[in-house]
Design a protein around this motif. Structure first.
Motif, PDB file in Angstrom:
ATOM      1  N   LEU A 384       0.754  -1.217  -0.168  1.00  0.00           N
ATOM      2  CA  LEU A 384       0.178   0.231   0.038  1.00  0.00           C
ATOM      3  C   LEU A 384       0.793   1.271  -0.045  1.00  0.00           C
ATOM      4  O   LEU A 384       0.533   2.281  -0.794  1.00  0.00           O
ATOM      5  CB  LEU A 384      -0.883  -0.111   1.324  1.00  0.00           C
ATOM      6  CG  LEU A 384      -2.089  -0.960   1.024  1.00  0.00           C
ATOM      7  CD1 LEU A 384      -2.839  -1.043   2.453  1.00  0.00           C
ATOM      8  CD2 LEU A 384      -3.166  -0.397  -0.098  1.00  0.00           C
ATOM      9  N   LEU A 385       2.082   1.203   0.600  1.00  0.00           N
ATOM     10  CA  LEU A 385       3.002   2.407   0.704  1.00  0.00           C
ATOM     11  C   LEU A 385       3.298   2.748  -0.527  1.00  0.00           C
ATOM     12  O   LEU A 385       3.808   3.882  -0.918  1.00  0.00           O
ATOM     13  CB  LEU A 385       4.096   2.219   1.681  1.00  0.00           C
ATOM     14  CG  LEU A 385       3.356   2.179   3.262  1.00  0.00           C
ATOM     15  CD1 LEU A 385       4.645   1.948   4.470  1.00  0.00           C
ATOM     16  CD2 LEU A 385       3.122   3.676   3.742  1.00  0.00           C
ATOM     17  N   THR A 386       3.528   1.565  -1.412  1.00  0.00           N
ATOM     18  CA  THR A 386       4.289   1.561  -2.809  1.00  0.00           C
ATOM     19  C   THR A 386       3.290   2.469  -3.682  1.00  0.00           C
ATOM     20  O   THR A 386       3.761   3.082  -4.680  1.00  0.00           O
ATOM     21  CB  THR A 386       4.983   0.679  -3.185  1.00  0.00           C
ATOM     22  OG1 THR A 386       3.863  -0.478  -3.316  1.00  0.00           O
ATOM     23  CG2 THR A 386       6.008   0.168  -2.267  1.00  0.00           C
ATOM     24  N   VAL A 387       2.030   1.950  -3.685  1.00  0.00           N
ATOM     25  CA  VAL A 387       0.833   2.406  -4.425  1.00  0.00           C
ATOM     26  C   VAL A 387       0.413   3.788  -4.320  1.00  0.00           C
ATOM     27  O   VAL A 387      -0.237   4.407  -5.259  1.00  0.00           O
ATOM     28  CB  VAL A 387      -0.041   1.271  -4.865  1.00  0.00           C
ATOM     29  CG1 VAL A 387       0.496   0.075  -5.108  1.00  0.00           C
ATOM     30  CG2 VAL A 387      -0.957   1.131  -3.647  1.00  0.00           C
ATOM     31  N   CYS A 388       0.569   4.300  -2.953  1.00  0.00           N
ATOM     32  CA  CYS A 388       0.059   5.674  -2.856  1.00  0.00           C
ATOM     33  C   CYS A 388       1.104   6.585  -2.639  1.00  0.00           C
ATOM     34  O   CYS A 388       2.210   6.208  -2.814  1.00  0.00           O
ATOM     35  CB  CYS A 388      -0.426   5.555  -1.112  1.00  0.00           C
ATOM     36  SG  CYS A 388      -2.130   4.218  -0.852  1.00  0.00           S
ATOM     37  N   ARG A 389       0.764   7.804  -2.668  1.00  0.00           N
ATOM     38  CA  ARG A 389       1.640   9.010  -2.833  1.00  0.00           C
ATOM     39  C   ARG A 389       2.219   9.378  -1.496  1.00  0.00           C
ATOM     40  O   ARG A 389       1.631   8.883  -0.436  1.00  0.00           O
ATOM     41  CB  ARG A 389       0.858  10.226  -3.422  1.00  0.00           C
ATOM     42  CG  ARG A 389       0.196   9.746  -4.664  1.00  0.00           C
ATOM     43  CD  ARG A 389      -0.809  11.124  -5.102  1.00  0.00           C
ATOM     44  NE  ARG A 389      -1.696  11.063  -4.223  1.00  0.00           N
ATOM     45  CZ  ARG A 389      -3.062  11.740  -4.164  1.00  0.00           C
ATOM     46  NH1 ARG A 389      -3.190  12.640  -5.297  1.00  0.00           N
ATOM     47  NH2 ARG A 389      -4.198  11.570  -3.326  1.00  0.00           N
ATOM     48  N   ALA A 390       3.050  10.219  -1.349  1.00  0.00           N
ATOM     49  CA  ALA A 390       3.922  10.384  -0.101  1.00  0.00           C
ATOM     50  C   ALA A 390       2.871  11.121   0.900  1.00  0.00           C
ATOM     51  O   ALA A 390       3.056  11.080   2.000  1.00  0.00           O
ATOM     52  CB  ALA A 390       5.139  11.495  -0.397  1.00  0.00           C
TER      53      ALA A 390
END
Length: 678
Positions: A384-390
């Motif tokens: 999820l962290l990789t597919v979401c923006r910072a």
């Protein structure tokens, strides 16, 4: 006869206090279970009884107008002494109860059966009991259902205790923070009360006068060392020099005292913190001629402040983040939702709220253990962290559920959001140790978009959760199954109890509920192709929804076993149609579904179960459901294997017609499928 106290009495009472369930209002969830227990066991009285220190208190009761009784009269005080169900066929001939006022006077109890409410640690809190005014027995099936319902009650109480303990932990954390702030204030007051050195500077010459030996010591200088304004500023850390000169000038301009904290470098290179209080001196004309001051070493205080700030930040991080995944936790998510809602309102932008749930996650914990389940949760968190923006918010909402806040999204629909996330989260898998194939990890997603026109953050969260619930059942939008069930709510007698059974199945095994709704849709397709009338359509729909409710009584280890079942395990599975008939038969108005529920696993050739019926001796609706059930089972993903493609499953149905399935029903399903895919 008074019941002795359990050996774990104090632990038992502490659990009840921590759960904060005693003397709470009526709850529909408990009343539904009590009602179902009474109907299945065929008794006029049933209750959820909790044994307090001196009394028996009823969280739910039907058939009697009481809320509590003395503990020394409670049958349930005896039930909590054992792990199995306490059955009293005739209280008049049982020496423990023969002289009990509840037996000898109203309500004249004769029969009692109480399944203890056992926590996961084996602590008995009370019982789910059924009572009659005449002597009688329970069948094995009725006892099994009573025990299953008791587990549901105990699970709800245990969940409530966890919620209450979490609230207490948050309250303790807030008290700790307040105590920390008070301690910090006392420390600051104590440190600021001691002055260590005095000094003065002539503003014309820049030379010092009255610089005490303590002041020179603060700068790391010997008592006889010169101390001028030049040496003073040479010792001050470069970044702080301007700060010190703003401070002296401010004292002069305001004709008052000023204070400044700054760093100095000792001759040995070490850094120290000083706090200086400066006061200007004036000549007879009112012009400033000197600055006098006192200085103290605050290095220790600054070190303590830095440590306190570090600990406070660490505590805040722990309070706001999930320790397993490192994501924001449930509490922090709600705080972030408030912030992002306010931002979206100010900027007139769109904010998406997304709820994500791992499908069949309980399977991982049950089969592979919690350590492997934790690994799966961390894997999903990282994905999820990789597919979401910072600047997106990624949180572990609780258990196997995640939540996202996606601010400033483009103007696209909830369906677009769900489809995009679903495509980005595809391909995640887990390979158990020693296995040769991967187990797919799939998710259900529900999204809702909050705009300037709909700025109710609670509403948008509820809408996202509702779409997640629909996704778990097979689709984020209203499915055909949803529409059929909605139409039943106003026309099917006993629908609310029926729906409670379906929800109980869902709580035990999410696959079973989705599968039942698929079977309902497929069965109605066959019924329509066969030209059956509207009344039979209704019976088909209800029968399909309820055909697997008997699996509530099947142990989880058997129900979710990934490999081949043993002979004993398969015999257990074969009992679920019989168990289902007992449960459905207790609901008024559903009598015409019983044959289909009992016989949907019969085979055309007679090799099925539970009664070995063959050919047209098998009820028609059961034959229809057998085809629909098989197709759904073959094409639906399970945690331990992927479903086969539709073409392959249809081929298997064709090969088995006239052997396992009714050829007429198979052909009707094939024609219905062709019509749908055109």
């Amino acid at each position: 006869m008074n019941a002795p106290l359990p050996t774990n009495e104090q632990e038992r009472l502490a659990f009840l206090r921590e759960a904060r369930i005693l003397d709470t209002p009526v709850e529909v969830a408990f009343d539904d279970i009590t009602q179902l227990a009474a109907q299945i066991c065929g008794v006029p009285i049933a209750a959820v009884s909790l044994i307090d220190e001196e009394r028996q208190w009823f969280k739910s009761i039907i058939g009697l107008d009481v809320t509590e009784t003395p503990r020394d009269q409670a049958f349930c005080a005896h039930a909590i002494l054992q792990s199995e169900t306490l059955i009293v066929p005739n209280a008049l001939v049982d020496e423990r109860f023969a002289d009990n006022p509840l037996v000898t006077t109203d309500p004249n109890i004769r029969f009692y059966a109480g399944a203890p409410l056992l926590t996961s640690d084996g602590v008995a809190l009370g019982s789910l009991c059924v009572i009659d005014r005449v002597a009688r027995e329970l069948t094995e099936e009725q006892q099994a259902v009573l025990e299953m319902l008791a587990r549901q009650v105990a699970g709800r109480i245990e969940l409530q205790r966890r919620v209450e303990l979490q609230k207490e932990m948050m309250a303790e954390y807030q008290q700790t923070q307040e105590a920390l702030r008070e301690s910090e204030a006392r420390l600051r007051l104590a440190l600021e009360s001691g002055y260590f050195g005095t000094w003065g500077f002539d503003l014309k010459t820049g030379q010092s006068h009255n610089a005490s030996t303590q002041t020179k010591a603060l700068f790391g200088l010997p008592p006889d060392a010169p101390f001028s304004q030049t040496e003073f500023f040479k010792a001050v850390v470069r970044e702080d020099r301007a700060l010190v000169r703003e401070s002296a000038q401010r004292a002069i301009e305001s004709h008052g005292r000023s204070q400044v904290e700054f760093r100095i470098v000792w001759p040995d290179g070490s850094i120290h913190w000083l706090c200086a209080h400066a006061t200007p001196q004036y000549d007879t004309c009112g012009d400033p001629v000197a600055v006098m001051g006192i200085t103290q070493d605050i290095t220790v205080r600054k070190a303590r402040e830095a440590e306190q700030e570090r600990l406070l930040k660490q505590a805040q991080e722990q309070a706001d983040h999930d320790p397993l995944t490192g994501l924001w936790n449930h509490r922090a998510f709600h705080f972030r939702l408030q912030e992002e809602t306010a931002r979206a309102e100010r900027e007139g932008s769109l904010l998406a709220v997304v709820m994500i749930d791992l499908n069949n996650f309980k399977f991982f914990n049950d089969v592979y253990g919690h350590a492997m389940g934790d690994h799966v949760l961390r894997q999903m968190a990282n994905k999820l962290l990789t597919v979401c923006r910072a600047y997106d918010t990624v949180a572990r909402f609780g258990g196997d559920e995640f939540a996202l806040l996606l601010p400033a999204i483009d103007d696209f629909s909830q369906l677009d959001l769900e489809a995009r996330l679903r495509s980005e989260l595809v391909g995640i898998s887990f390979r158990p140790m020693g296995a040769v194939t991967d187990i797919p990890i799939t998710v259900s997603i529900g999204a809702a978009v909050l705009s300037a026109l709909t700025m109710d953050q609670h509403d948008v969260l509820q809408r996202a959760d509702e779409r997640l619930r629909r996704a778990k059942m097979g689709g984020a939008v209203e499915s055909e199954a949803d529409l059929i069930r909605a139409s039943m709510s106003g026309s099917v007698q006993g629908f609310s109890i029926m729906d409670a059974l379906v929800i109980a199945v869902d709580n035990k095994d999410r696959y079973t509920r989705t599968h039942s709704e698929d079977v309902m849709v497929y069965s109605l397709m066959i019924a329509d192709q066969l030209g059956l009338d509207e009344k039979i359509h209704r019976t088909v729909a209800v029968s399909a929804l309820l055909h697997d409710v008997g699996k509530i009584g099947v142990p989880d280890a058997v129900l979710r076993k990934p490999g081949k079942l043993s002979e004993a395990e398969f015999e257990t599975i074969k009992q679920h149609p019989v168990m289902g008939v007992i449960m459905v038969g207790a609901i008024p108005g559903l009598e015409d579904t019983l044959d289909a529920v009992r016989h949907h696993h019969e085979r055309w050739d007679g090799d099925g179960y539970p009664d070995g019926l063959s050919g047209e001796a098998i009820p028609l609706i059961a034959r229809i459901m057998a085809v629909a059930d098989a197709f759904s089972a073959m094409t639906t993903d399970r945690p331990y294997r992927s479903g086969m493609d539709h073409e392959h499953a249809l081929k298997i149905l064709v090969e088995g017609q006239g052997i396992q399935w009714d050829e007429t029903c198979v052909q009707a399903f094939l024609k219905a499928q062709q019509r749908v895919t055109r």
